[in-house]
Design a protein around this motif. Structure first.
Motif, PDB file in Angstrom:
ATOM      1  N   PRO A 117       0.810  -1.232   0.000  1.00 24.69           N
ATOM      2  CA  PRO A 117       0.000   0.000   0.000  1.00 24.69           C
ATOM      3  C   PRO A 117       0.838   1.275   0.000  1.00 24.69           C
ATOM      4  O   PRO A 117       0.458   2.270  -0.622  1.00 24.69           O
ATOM      5  CB  PRO A 117      -0.817  -0.103   1.294  1.00 24.69           C
ATOM      6  CG  PRO A 117      -0.747  -1.515   1.713  1.00 24.69           C
ATOM      7  CD  PRO A 117       0.486  -2.088   1.140  1.00 24.69           C
ATOM      8  N   ALA A 118       1.988   1.225   0.678  1.00 27.43           N
ATOM      9  CA  ALA A 118       2.850   2.414   0.694  1.00 27.43           C
ATOM     10  C   ALA A 118       3.382   2.699  -0.707  1.00 27.43           C
ATOM     11  O   ALA A 118       3.422   3.855  -1.149  1.00 27.43           O
ATOM     12  CB  ALA A 118       4.003   2.216   1.675  1.00 27.43           C
ATOM     13  N   LEU A 119       3.801   1.663  -1.412  1.00 22.92           N
ATOM     14  CA  LEU A 119       4.284   1.857  -2.787  1.00 22.92           C
ATOM     15  C   LEU A 119       3.157   2.325  -3.701  1.00 22.92           C
ATOM     16  O   LEU A 119       3.381   3.159  -4.585  1.00 22.92           O
ATOM     17  CB  LEU A 119       4.904   0.563  -3.318  1.00 22.92           C
ATOM     18  CG  LEU A 119       6.272   0.209  -2.752  1.00 22.92           C
ATOM     19  CD1 LEU A 119       6.707  -1.158  -3.240  1.00 22.92           C
ATOM     20  CD2 LEU A 119       7.297   1.250  -3.129  1.00 22.92           C
ATOM     21  N   GLN A 120       1.953   1.798  -3.492  1.00 25.34           N
ATOM     22  CA  GLN A 120       0.814   2.241  -4.305  1.00 25.34           C
ATOM     23  C   GLN A 120       0.538   3.722  -4.071  1.00 25.34           C
ATOM     24  O   GLN A 120       0.249   4.468  -5.024  1.00 25.34           O
ATOM     25  CB  GLN A 120      -0.425   1.417  -3.973  1.00 25.34           C
ATOM     26  CG  GLN A 120      -0.382   0.025  -4.565  1.00 25.34           C
ATOM     27  CD  GLN A 120      -1.591  -0.809  -4.163  1.00 25.34           C
ATOM     28  OE1 GLN A 120      -2.326  -0.468  -3.236  1.00 25.34           O
ATOM     29  NE2 GLN A 120      -1.784  -1.911  -4.869  1.00 25.34           N
ATOM     30  N   ARG A 121       0.638   4.176  -2.810  1.00 25.11           N
ATOM     31  CA  ARG A 121       0.448   5.603  -2.523  1.00 25.11           C
ATOM     32  C   ARG A 121       1.492   6.446  -3.239  1.00 25.11           C
ATOM     33  O   ARG A 121       1.183   7.485  -3.817  1.00 25.11           O
ATOM     34  CB  ARG A 121       0.547   5.852  -1.013  1.00 25.11           C
ATOM     35  CG  ARG A 121      -0.738   5.742  -0.276  1.00 25.11           C
ATOM     36  CD  ARG A 121      -0.628   6.345   1.114  1.00 25.11           C
ATOM     37  NE  ARG A 121       0.542   5.964   1.869  1.00 25.11           N
ATOM     38  CZ  ARG A 121       0.652   4.880   2.612  1.00 25.11           C
ATOM     39  NH1 ARG A 121      -0.350   4.044   2.694  1.00 25.11           N
ATOM     40  NH2 ARG A 121       1.765   4.631   3.282  1.00 25.11           N
ATOM     41  N   TYR A 124       3.199   5.683  -5.979  1.00 30.65           N
ATOM     42  CA  TYR A 124       2.965   5.679  -7.421  1.00 30.65           C
ATOM     43  C   TYR A 124       1.738   6.499  -7.800  1.00 30.65           C
ATOM     44  O   TYR A 124       1.727   7.186  -8.821  1.00 30.65           O
ATOM     45  CB  TYR A 124       2.834   4.255  -7.948  1.00 30.65           C
ATOM     46  CG  TYR A 124       4.149   3.527  -7.977  1.00 30.65           C
ATOM     47  CD1 TYR A 124       5.292   4.130  -8.479  1.00 30.65           C
ATOM     48  CD2 TYR A 124       4.268   2.243  -7.485  1.00 30.65           C
ATOM     49  CE1 TYR A 124       6.509   3.480  -8.500  1.00 30.65           C
ATOM     50  CE2 TYR A 124       5.483   1.577  -7.505  1.00 30.65           C
ATOM     51  CZ  TYR A 124       6.588   2.201  -8.014  1.00 30.65           C
ATOM     52  OH  TYR A 124       7.781   1.539  -8.034  1.00 30.65           O
ATOM     53  N   MET A 125       0.683   6.465  -6.980  1.00 28.09           N
ATOM     54  CA  MET A 125      -0.504   7.253  -7.278  1.00 28.09           C
ATOM     55  C   MET A 125      -0.207   8.748  -7.142  1.00 28.09           C
ATOM     56  O   MET A 125      -0.678   9.560  -7.946  1.00 28.09           O
ATOM     57  CB  MET A 125      -1.664   6.846  -6.359  1.00 28.09           C
ATOM     58  CG  MET A 125      -2.181   5.448  -6.618  1.00 28.09           C
ATOM     59  SD  MET A 125      -2.680   5.181  -8.327  1.00 28.09           S
ATOM     60  CE  MET A 125      -4.100   6.188  -8.405  1.00 28.09           C
ATOM     61  N   SER A 131      -0.520  11.320 -10.270  1.00 31.63           N
ATOM     62  CA  SER A 131      -1.356  12.527 -10.253  1.00 31.63           C
ATOM     63  C   SER A 131      -0.512  13.771 -10.545  1.00 31.63           C
ATOM     64  O   SER A 131      -0.969  14.694 -11.222  1.00 31.63           O
ATOM     65  CB  SER A 131      -2.080  12.665  -8.918  1.00 31.63           C
ATOM     66  OG  SER A 131      -1.146  12.904  -7.888  1.00 31.63           O
ATOM     67  N   ALA A 132       0.729  13.780 -10.059  1.00 29.08           N
ATOM     68  CA  ALA A 132       1.607  14.920 -10.349  1.00 29.08           C
ATOM     69  C   ALA A 132       1.913  14.988 -11.845  1.00 29.08           C
ATOM     70  O   ALA A 132       1.885  16.067 -12.447  1.00 29.08           O
ATOM     71  CB  ALA A 132       2.900  14.814  -9.551  1.00 29.08           C
ATOM     72  N   TYR A 133       2.199  13.837 -12.455  1.00 30.57           N
ATOM     73  CA  TYR A 133       2.445  13.813 -13.899  1.00 30.57           C
ATOM     74  C   TYR A 133       1.203  14.229 -14.677  1.00 30.57           C
ATOM     75  O   TYR A 133       1.281  14.963 -15.660  1.00 30.57           O
ATOM     76  CB  TYR A 133       2.888  12.425 -14.355  1.00 30.57           C
ATOM     77  CG  TYR A 133       4.294  12.062 -13.945  1.00 30.57           C
ATOM     78  CD1 TYR A 133       5.321  12.997 -13.962  1.00 30.57           C
ATOM     79  CD2 TYR A 133       4.598  10.776 -13.549  1.00 30.57           C
ATOM     80  CE1 TYR A 133       6.600  12.665 -13.581  1.00 30.57           C
ATOM     81  CE2 TYR A 133       5.885  10.433 -13.164  1.00 30.57           C
ATOM     82  CZ  TYR A 133       6.880  11.386 -13.192  1.00 30.57           C
ATOM     83  OH  TYR A 133       8.135  11.040 -12.820  1.00 30.57           O
ATOM     84  N   ARG A 134       0.032  13.753 -14.246  1.00 29.70           N
ATOM     85  CA  ARG A 134      -1.205  14.091 -14.939  1.00 29.70           C
ATOM     86  C   ARG A 134      -1.462  15.592 -14.859  1.00 29.70           C
ATOM     87  O   ARG A 134      -1.813  16.232 -15.863  1.00 29.70           O
ATOM     88  CB  ARG A 134      -2.360  13.307 -14.312  1.00 29.70           C
ATOM     89  CG  ARG A 134      -3.670  13.485 -15.052  1.00 29.70           C
ATOM     90  CD  ARG A 134      -4.816  12.740 -14.404  1.00 29.70           C
ATOM     91  NE  ARG A 134      -5.042  13.241 -13.058  1.00 29.70           N
ATOM     92  CZ  ARG A 134      -5.060  12.491 -11.964  1.00 29.70           C
ATOM     93  NH1 ARG A 134      -4.871  11.206 -12.039  1.00 29.70           N
ATOM     94  NH2 ARG A 134      -5.264  13.038 -10.778  1.00 29.70           N
ATOM     95  N   ASP A 135      -1.279  16.188 -13.678  1.00 26.40           N
ATOM     96  CA  ASP A 135      -1.486  17.629 -13.526  1.00 26.40           C
ATOM     97  C   ASP A 135      -0.500  18.423 -14.378  1.00 26.40           C
ATOM     98  O   ASP A 135      -0.871  19.419 -15.006  1.00 26.40           O
ATOM     99  CB  ASP A 135      -1.339  18.032 -12.063  1.00 26.40           C
ATOM    100  CG  ASP A 135      -2.435  17.430 -11.181  1.00 26.40           C
ATOM    101  OD1 ASP A 135      -3.467  16.994 -11.748  1.00 26.40           O
ATOM    102  OD2 ASP A 135      -2.243  17.389  -9.955  1.00 26.40           O
TER     103      ASP A 135
END
Length: 170
Positions: free
Chosen positions: A115-119, A121-122, A126-130
């Protein structure tokens, strides 16, 4: 004559090439690198002693100021200087960094690490998407400005083309 040449080539291969293949030599240091002097036996003993002390201390979860007093002196001086400069930031607790969060999760095993790695990566996604959205918006604004300039120059050309004084057609 040919046997002698073949024997010499085999001898040279064994003497030079095979040795280089089996035990490759490292590249020489660049000229700007200065070689360090060799340590004395006393200095080697001190290094071994310090390294073994730190290795033994690394098995403890928290390496405190009693094990690394020099590091903590620097950190305390830096913290005191920062606290004096920014009093409001000393009141609120510091949020753990991503690296600290992953280190704690790694100690817990794969169940807590996933879960920490998923956080992470998410957050990154989101930073790349923005960033991509803002780039696309800026690009579209730039295209609109260029198109407006082209439209403005076309209308100017049409107005000037209607004027008989500026006509250059023959």
């Amino acid at each position: 004559m040919k046997v002698k040449v073949v024997c010499r080539k085999v001898y040279d291969y064994i003497r030079y090439d095979l040795k280089e293949i089996a035990f490759p030599s490292s590249l020489p240091d660049p000229p700007h690198i200065k070689k360090r002097r060799k340590l004395t036996w006393h200095e080697r003993w001190l290094v071994l002693k310090e390294a073994s002390r730190l290795y033994g201390a690394s098995w403890v979860r928290d390496i405190g100021p009693d094990l690394r007093p020099n590091d903590y002196k620097k950190d305390n001086d830096d913290v005191n200087a920062r606290e004096d400069a920014n009093q409001p930031t000393a009141d609120k607790p510091k949020e753990p960094s991503v690296l600290e969060d992953l280190a704690v999760a790694a100690r817990g095993g794969m169940e807590t690490l996933r879960p920490a790695l998923q956080r992470v990566y998410m957050t990154r996604a989101s930073a790349y998407r923005d960033a991509l959205k803002s780039f696309i918006e800026g690009y579209q604004e730039g295209i609109q400005q260029v198109m407006e300039k082209k439209d403005g120059s076309k209308t100017q050309a049409q107005h000037e083309g209607n004027d008989p004084k500026n006509s250059t057609s023959v």
